[in-house]
Design a protein around this motif. Structure first.
Motif, mmCIF file in Angstrom:
data_model
loop_
_atom_site.group_PDB
_atom_site.id
_atom_site.type_symbol
_atom_site.label_atom_id
_atom_site.label_comp_id
_atom_site.label_asym_id
_atom_site.label_seq_id
_atom_site.Cartn_x
_atom_site.Cartn_y
_atom_site.Cartn_z
ATOM 1 N N GLU A 325 1.158 -1.226 0.118
ATOM 2 C CA GLU A 325 -0.031 0.020 -0.253
ATOM 3 C C GLU A 325 0.985 0.980 0.067
ATOM 4 O OE1 GLU A 325 -3.464 2.060 2.493
ATOM 5 O OE2 GLU A 325 -2.875 0.100 3.234
ATOM 6 N N LEU A 326 1.657 1.229 0.386
ATOM 7 C CA LEU A 326 2.815 2.398 0.637
ATOM 8 C C LEU A 326 3.353 2.474 -0.668
ATOM 9 C CD1 LEU A 326 4.343 4.796 2.322
ATOM 10 C CD2 LEU A 326 6.122 2.989 3.318
ATOM 11 N N ARG A 327 3.661 1.251 -1.085
ATOM 12 C CA ARG A 327 4.501 1.618 -2.386
ATOM 13 C C ARG A 327 3.861 1.831 -3.950
ATOM 14 N NH1 ARG A 327 5.903 -3.231 -2.685
ATOM 15 N NH2 ARG A 327 3.970 -4.254 -3.811
ATOM 16 N N GLU A 328 2.208 2.007 -3.336
ATOM 17 C CA GLU A 328 1.517 2.577 -3.952
ATOM 18 C C GLU A 328 1.281 3.994 -4.236
ATOM 19 O OE1 GLU A 328 0.917 1.098 -7.385
ATOM 20 O OE2 GLU A 328 2.650 -0.576 -7.230
ATOM 21 N N HIS A 329 1.649 4.701 -2.610
ATOM 22 C CA HIS A 329 0.632 5.701 -1.979
ATOM 23 C C HIS A 329 1.661 6.704 -3.072
ATOM 24 C CE1 HIS A 329 -0.402 8.702 0.680
ATOM 25 N NE2 HIS A 329 -0.958 7.832 1.422
ATOM 26 N N GLU A 330 0.925 7.837 -2.828
ATOM 27 C CA GLU A 330 1.604 8.951 -3.264
ATOM 28 C C GLU A 330 2.299 9.721 -1.913
ATOM 29 O OE1 GLU A 330 0.072 13.924 -2.989
ATOM 30 O OE2 GLU A 330 -1.098 12.279 -2.351
ATOM 31 N N ALA A 331 2.843 9.136 -1.185
ATOM 32 C CA ALA A 331 3.898 9.197 -0.794
ATOM 33 C C ALA A 331 5.666 9.143 -1.197
ATOM 34 C CB ALA A 331 3.940 8.938 0.722
ATOM 35 N N THR A 332 5.063 7.925 -2.223
ATOM 36 C CA THR A 332 6.059 6.767 -2.992
ATOM 37 C C THR A 332 6.286 7.649 -4.124
ATOM 38 O OG1 THR A 332 5.747 5.025 -1.617
ATOM 39 C CG2 THR A 332 7.532 4.743 -3.374
ATOM 40 N N ARG A 333 5.157 8.063 -4.786
ATOM 41 C CA ARG A 333 5.142 8.539 -5.898
ATOM 42 C C ARG A 333 5.816 9.808 -6.310
ATOM 43 N NH1 ARG A 333 0.459 6.583 -6.202
ATOM 44 N NH2 ARG A 333 -0.695 8.117 -5.965
ATOM 45 N N ALA A 334 6.020 10.722 -5.270
ATOM 46 C CA ALA A 334 6.404 11.601 -4.635
ATOM 47 C C ALA A 334 7.970 12.035 -3.910
ATOM 48 C CB ALA A 334 5.834 13.049 -3.136
ATOM 49 N N THR A 335 8.320 10.223 -3.844
ATOM 50 C CA THR A 335 9.611 10.636 -3.755
ATOM 51 C C THR A 335 10.410 9.899 -4.758
ATOM 52 O OG1 THR A 335 9.438 9.882 -1.371
ATOM 53 C CG2 THR A 335 11.505 8.763 -2.364
ATOM 54 N N LEU A 336 10.029 9.095 -6.110
ATOM 55 C CA LEU A 336 10.427 8.921 -6.940
ATOM 56 C C LEU A 336 11.036 10.867 -8.342
ATOM 57 C CD1 LEU A 336 11.137 6.835 -8.935
ATOM 58 C CD2 LEU A 336 8.883 6.608 -9.838
ATOM 59 N N ALA A 337 9.458 11.226 -7.165
ATOM 60 C CA ALA A 337 9.894 12.329 -8.076
ATOM 61 C C ALA A 337 10.632 13.583 -7.813
ATOM 62 C CB ALA A 337 8.120 12.921 -8.163
ATOM 63 N N GLU A 338 10.768 13.492 -6.629
ATOM 64 C CA GLU A 338 11.774 13.964 -5.617
ATOM 65 C C GLU A 338 13.331 14.070 -6.217
ATOM 66 O OE1 GLU A 338 13.069 16.851 -2.518
ATOM 67 O OE2 GLU A 338 11.696 16.520 -4.535
ATOM 68 N N ALA A 339 13.459 12.716 -6.616
ATOM 69 C CA ALA A 339 14.132 11.240 -7.528
ATOM 70 C C ALA A 339 15.366 11.834 -8.615
ATOM 71 C CB ALA A 339 14.589 9.919 -7.407
ATOM 72 N N HIS A 340 13.905 12.771 -9.552
ATOM 73 C CA HIS A 340 13.950 12.850 -10.637
ATOM 74 C C HIS A 340 15.001 13.901 -10.336
ATOM 75 C CE1 HIS A 340 12.589 9.254 -13.065
ATOM 76 N NE2 HIS A 340 12.297 9.057 -12.567
ATOM 77 N N ARG A 341 14.069 15.057 -9.911
ATOM 78 C CA ARG A 341 14.563 16.444 -9.591
ATOM 79 C C ARG A 341 15.947 17.170 -9.350
ATOM 80 N NH1 ARG A 341 15.413 20.433 -5.667
ATOM 81 N NH2 ARG A 341 14.490 19.143 -4.133
ATOM 82 N N TRP A 342 16.360 15.643 -8.364
ATOM 83 C CA TRP A 342 17.570 16.168 -8.119
ATOM 84 C C TRP A 342 18.612 15.295 -9.424
ATOM 85 C CZ3 TRP A 342 20.428 18.316 -3.782
ATOM 86 C CH2 TRP A 342 19.824 17.978 -2.712
#
Length: 374
Positions: A325-342
């Protein structure tokens, strides 16, 4: 060196694994650079096998343990790559690459003790095999060997090694203690990543510039690239920790989460939980049912008997479902987006470098970091 050695096999495929392959590079110069890096990695692998060997039988077995388990060799590859901006893969560049990777290996022994990790690179962690004391002392031995290698390169190398090691320790200390009262926990976490991961990747990239005799003006953009791609690398690790494919990651899905190790998905979830009931419910279930032994300093009280042995242990299916559930959550999607930003900022830092094979390869390196699955 025996070509069937598992470490050699891992190293020889590295350039292709990170996008440095002929299908990516069109020109003969690009292909020649990729071949040079492949050959350089073979030299580094041979050197690593030699440098982590000890006359003492116990030390010899424990120091070679994680080396022989494999690894992507990201840091030495980066040293060899940035050296192409100078004289190429000199003996000093190879020595620096070995020292950087041995420093990284030493940090893994310590990290696994701090995080109580049961597995590393698909095998039981060193402390699970020999206990905490042997694992810590093995890490110390590896740090000593890395320092010896750097000392052979002169005062500049010694200073860089010492400064990097200081940041590694400070990063671990701040991760252990947690953010101060009133400090933004996410900003604190990103700084921990910069210290624990970014600093060593930056040192790896900087070493290639220094020990190949490249233009000193390249150091600043290369260091900035290394720092930023190091943060992106660790943020992707936070996402990979939740991966449902343990055969690729070498870890049980949610290993860090189960151990109460703070990650950005967990921090983002806590942030969202302030205003979102569904997120608050998921956070409550993670704290109650998933975290086995909360770590001090990350917002979970290790003395709270509600989260320790006195609680009812949930079924594996329940825990796996919460991790999913956490894997599919917005919080994890936001982490992935943050990684791409860096990663995007890391590539932008390369603007002052000359156009050519190295800049192209570093850009592809950044893209591969955020695309990886393990």
């Amino acid at each position: 060196m025996n070509p069937s050695h598992p470490v050699a096999r891992r190293g020889s495929a590295l350039a292709a694994n990170l996008g440095l392959s002929e299908r990516v590079f069109a020109s003969s110069a690009d292909r020649a650079m990729a071949k040079a890096i492949d050959a350089g990695i073979e030299r580094v692998e041979a050197g690593l096998v030699h440098e982590v060997s000890f006359a003492d039988s116990i030390a010899d077995v424990s120091t070679r343990y994680l080396l022989e388990a494999g690894g992507k060799r990201v840091r030495p590859m980066l040293t060899l790559l940035t050296a192409q901006l100078g004289a190429g893969i000199t003996d000093d560049v190879v020595t620096a690459a070995e020292a950087i990777e041995i420093t990284h290996l030493g940090s893994l022994y310590h990290d696994d003790v701090m995080d109580d990790s049961e597995r590393r690179r698909g095998v039981p962690s060193a402390h699970a095999v020999w206990g905490n004391s042997v694992a810590i002392l093995t890490g110390d031995l590896l740090f000593a060997r890395a320092s010896q290698l750097m000392a052979s390169l002169g005062e500049r190398a010694i200073r860089m090694q010492a400064d990097t090691f200081e940041r590694l320790v400070l990063g671990q200390l701040h991760e252990t203690v947690g953010p101060a009262d009133g400090e933004d926990p996410i900003a604190h976490y990103i700084q921990v990543l910069a210290d624990k991961t970014g600093s060593l990747i930056a040192a790896a990239a900087q070493s290639g510039i220094i020990f190949s005799g490249a233009d000193p003006t390249f150091e600043k953009p290369i260091v900035e690239f290394g720092e930023k791609i190091g943060v992106a690398f660790q943020l992707i690790d936070d996402v990979i920790d939740l991966s449902p494919q343990p055969e690729e990651t070498g870890k049980v899905p949610g290993t860090d989460l189960r151990a109460g190790v703070v990650t950005l998905p967990l921090l983002r979830l806590a942030e969202l939980a302030r205003a979102d009931a569904a997120s608050a419910d998921l956070l409550e279930r993670i704290e109650r049912d998933v975290i086995v032994v909360p770590q001090a300093g990350n917002g979970f009280d290790p003395h709270d008997t509600n989260t320790l042995a006195s609680r009812i242990v949930p079924s594996k299916g329940t825990v796996d479902a919460i991790v999913a559930e956490l894997r599919e959550h917005e919080a994890t999607r936001a982490t992935l987006a943050e990684a791409h930003r860096w990663a995007h900022e890391a590539v932008a830092a390369l603007a002052p470098l000359p156009e050519g094979s190295v800049k192209k390869a570093l850009t592809r390196f950044a893209e591969t970091i955020v695309e990886r699955q393990s």
